[in-house]
Design a protein around this motif. Sequence first.
Motif, PDB file in Angstrom:
ATOM      1  N   ILE A 104       0.865  -1.187   0.000  1.00 14.48           N
ATOM      2  CA  ILE A 104       0.000   0.000   0.000  1.00 14.48           C
ATOM      3  C   ILE A 104       0.898   1.232   0.000  1.00 14.48           C
ATOM      4  N   ARG A 105       0.834   2.019  -1.095  1.00 13.39           N
ATOM      5  CA  ARG A 105       1.662   3.242  -1.170  1.00 13.39           C
ATOM      6  C   ARG A 105       0.742   4.450  -1.189  1.00 13.39           C
ATOM      7  N   PRO A 106       0.654   5.164  -0.047  1.00 11.34           N
ATOM      8  CA  PRO A 106      -0.283   6.290   0.045  1.00 11.34           C
ATOM      9  C   PRO A 106      -0.101   7.302  -1.076  1.00 11.34           C
ATOM     10  N   GLU A 107       1.165   7.509  -1.529  1.00 10.35           N
ATOM     11  CA  GLU A 107       1.389   8.537  -2.566  1.00 10.35           C
ATOM     12  C   GLU A 107       0.717   8.135  -3.880  1.00 10.35           C
TER      13      GLU A 107
ATOM     14  N   PHE B  28      -2.104   6.269  -4.082  1.00  7.38           N
ATOM     15  CA  PHE B  28      -3.542   6.506  -3.860  1.00  7.38           C
ATOM     16  C   PHE B  28      -3.847   7.989  -4.082  1.00  7.38           C
ATOM     17  N   GLU B  29      -2.959   8.836  -3.546  1.00  6.41           N
ATOM     18  CA  GLU B  29      -3.150  10.281  -3.645  1.00  6.41           C
ATOM     19  C   GLU B  29      -3.122  10.740  -5.114  1.00  6.41           C
TER      20      GLU B  29
ATOM     21  N   GLU C 219      -6.335  -0.333   5.615  1.00  8.25           N
ATOM     22  CA  GLU C 219      -5.351   0.659   5.151  1.00  8.25           C
ATOM     23  C   GLU C 219      -5.765   1.243   3.804  1.00  8.25           C
TER      24      GLU C 219
ATOM     25  N   LYS D 200      -8.433   3.627   4.288  1.00  5.82           N
ATOM     26  CA  LYS D 200      -7.924   4.865   4.892  1.00  5.82           C
ATOM     27  C   LYS D 200      -7.280   5.777   3.845  1.00  5.82           C
ATOM     28  N   TYR D 201      -6.551   5.192   2.903  1.00  7.82           N
ATOM     29  CA  TYR D 201      -5.850   6.016   1.912  1.00  7.82           C
ATOM     30  C   TYR D 201      -6.715   6.384   0.706  1.00  7.82           C
TER      31      TYR D 201
END
Length: 323
Positions: free
Chosen positions: A115-118, A120-121, A144, A147-148
Amino acid sequence: MKSQSRITKVLNIEKPIIQGPMTWLTDARLVAAVSNAGGLGVLGPNAGQTTPATSVEEAVEKMRIEIQKTKKLTTKPFGLSLLPGEAEKDPFTVPMIKMAAEEKVAAVTYVGNVIRPELFEMLRQNNIKIIYRALCPNLKVAKEAEKYGADIIAVTGFDHGGDLPKKTISNFDLIPMTVDAVDIPIVADGGIADARGVKAAFALGAEGIYSGTVFITSDECRANNEVKKMIVKNDAEDLLLFRTAPAPYYRSLPTKLANHLVQMDKEGVPSTEIGQAMRGGIKAAMFDGDFDHGYISVGNGISNIHAIRPVSAIINDLMQGIE
Ligand SMILES: Cc1cc2nc3c(=O)[nH]c(=O)nc-3n(C[C@H](O)[C@H](O)[C@H](O)COP(=O)(O)O)c2cc1C
């Protein structure tokens, strides 16, 4: 009407049916057929290709061409598959997302346990819907992903085709467990090939389905015709199961290579070596029809596939489980 679920709203489609991406087996024709029939078609790795790309740039530009071909065949939303790895070892995902944004692709399947939040962003900023699917599902990654900013979670039970999860948990347990743990909608992934499977998935709390194998047997799929006939002829009990790596398990219809892989597993050969022996095996058997050097990855749902049909007939049949 139940067919109008949160899935159809989020993806802006008519029917809550997502065609899972399948390496080598998808192209503009299949994806457009699924989207034109009201579901969401998804271009998978090597979509429309006959040889592997030799660079990131080539992979991205070939995918761009397939996206543009798809747009000529449908005006409906469709998706693109991503398999993100750890940032330092993954040169593909960021350029693929940039290209998807330029081409205004409606959705991606974000597949894997990294899971890489960047990422998702980046997807959210470009208004690309995120269908998150863990290769090895568990509640921690599901929460997770929610959440992202994932829009949908595809829950992968052990019945499915392709890389199998580490834990042999079926969708009978995974779907309700995940539905209870997150607020975003769930689609059921694995083993669903007819209206009864769809009905069961909805009864367990799913709001849509995500299927691969049943679409291999469509007229519009570029899979080898002998493979389609074998899927129709065989049942789940004919499938071979073997350990491998990096995916923990694989199942295949019997081929010379698949029997050899089972034998390697029985002899205790390390799963990484089995993984090496499998390289290129999906394309070899399922696209080129070479059953000596390839294997035929399918889900247990083959027991419920009895004909090679147009995508529209498959989707109409699946929808009987909802309406
Ligand atoms: C031959 C084959 C290749 C697949 N390749 C991929 C892939 O490259 N990327 C991916 O995210 N999922 C892949 N999958 C998984 C599908 O997207 C989907 O999750 C799965 O087919 C659903 O299970 P079912 O086949 O029982 O319907 C593959 C599945 C199959 C059968």
